[in-house]
Design an enzyme around this catalytic site. Structure first.
Site, PDB file in Angstrom:
ATOM      1  N   ASP A  42       0.855  -1.186   0.000  1.00  0.00           N
ATOM      2  CA  ASP A  42       0.000   0.000   0.000  1.00  0.00           C
ATOM      3  C   ASP A  42       0.889   1.234   0.000  1.00  0.00           C
ATOM      4  O   ASP A  42       1.982   1.224   0.576  1.00  0.00           O
ATOM      5  CB  ASP A  42      -0.914   0.017   1.231  1.00  0.00           C
ATOM      6  CG  ASP A  42      -2.052  -0.985   1.138  1.00  0.00           C
ATOM      7  OD1 ASP A  42      -2.438  -1.363   0.017  1.00  0.00           O
ATOM      8  OD2 ASP A  42      -2.568  -1.385   2.201  1.00  0.00           O
ATOM      9  N   ASP A  46      -7.042  -1.544  -4.484  1.00  0.00           N
ATOM     10  CA  ASP A  46      -8.056  -1.229  -3.477  1.00  0.00           C
ATOM     11  C   ASP A  46      -9.047  -0.190  -4.004  1.00  0.00           C
ATOM     12  O   ASP A  46     -10.257  -0.309  -3.793  1.00  0.00           O
ATOM     13  CB  ASP A  46      -7.405  -0.689  -2.197  1.00  0.00           C
ATOM     14  CG  ASP A  46      -6.502  -1.691  -1.516  1.00  0.00           C
ATOM     15  OD1 ASP A  46      -6.679  -2.905  -1.714  1.00  0.00           O
ATOM     16  OD2 ASP A  46      -5.601  -1.246  -0.770  1.00  0.00           O
TER      17      ASP A  46
END
Length: 171
Positions: free
Chosen positions: A123, A141
């Protein structure tokens, strides 16, 4: 009569491929250029910050001890397979739903590759306000979230139009 690939929602699969490629290329760039937790401020409310997510959304189950990696792997494979089957069965003209499904598929497969290759998801997108940070996320995401919102929106819009049609028939 089964739909051909040209006539079915599979015609939209290129969106899943683009999401997957953008996600994987961006993650490889982060891995090659950032140390863990390194952060670069780009805007007054936005950073690139490399973090590892061993769980799911919002680090759900990230401290579970490792078994969650395989649970989320099975979930990603299952949902991607199910959505692909649904794409094959529906018309290519249902663009909102086809787009939604392919966004979710591309995102799920992007995070799946991370889990299998690294044991975690990379991330790096970090939005914040003052000292409050939204949980870091990635392109996969974002695609999954947009796809899920489109699926929900389509359910409400389709439900309303079906209800309006039924009401018109009653009059």
């Amino acid at each position: 009569m089964p739909l051909t690939c040209k006539d079915s929602g599979l015609r939209w699969y290129w969106v899943a491929v683009l999401v997957f490629l953008a996600d994987q290329l961006s993650k490889q760039w982060v891995l090659a250029n950032f140390d863990l937790y390194e952060s670069v401020k780009l805007l007054p409310f936005f950073n690139f910050t490399y973090v590892r997510n061993y769980g799911a959304a919002f680090s759900f189950l990230s401290e579970a001890g490792g078994w969650q990696r395989w649970l989320f792997t099975i979930v990603a494979i299952g949902f991607s397979t199910l959505l692909t089957v649904w794409l094959r069965k529906q018309s290519s003209s249902l663009w909102k739903l086809n787009l939604a499904y392919t966004l979710v598929i591309g995102g799920a497969l992007g995070n799946l590759v991370d889990r299998l290759m690294h044991g975690f998801v990379v991330d790096f997108i970090d939005f914040f306000w003052n000292k409050s940070h939204y949980p870091a996320f990635n392109i996969a995401d974002a695609a999954i979230c947009v796809g899920a919102v489109l699926i929900i929106w389509d359910a409400f819009v389709s439900g309303k139009s079906e209800a309006d049609s039924a009401e018109g028939v009653k009059k």
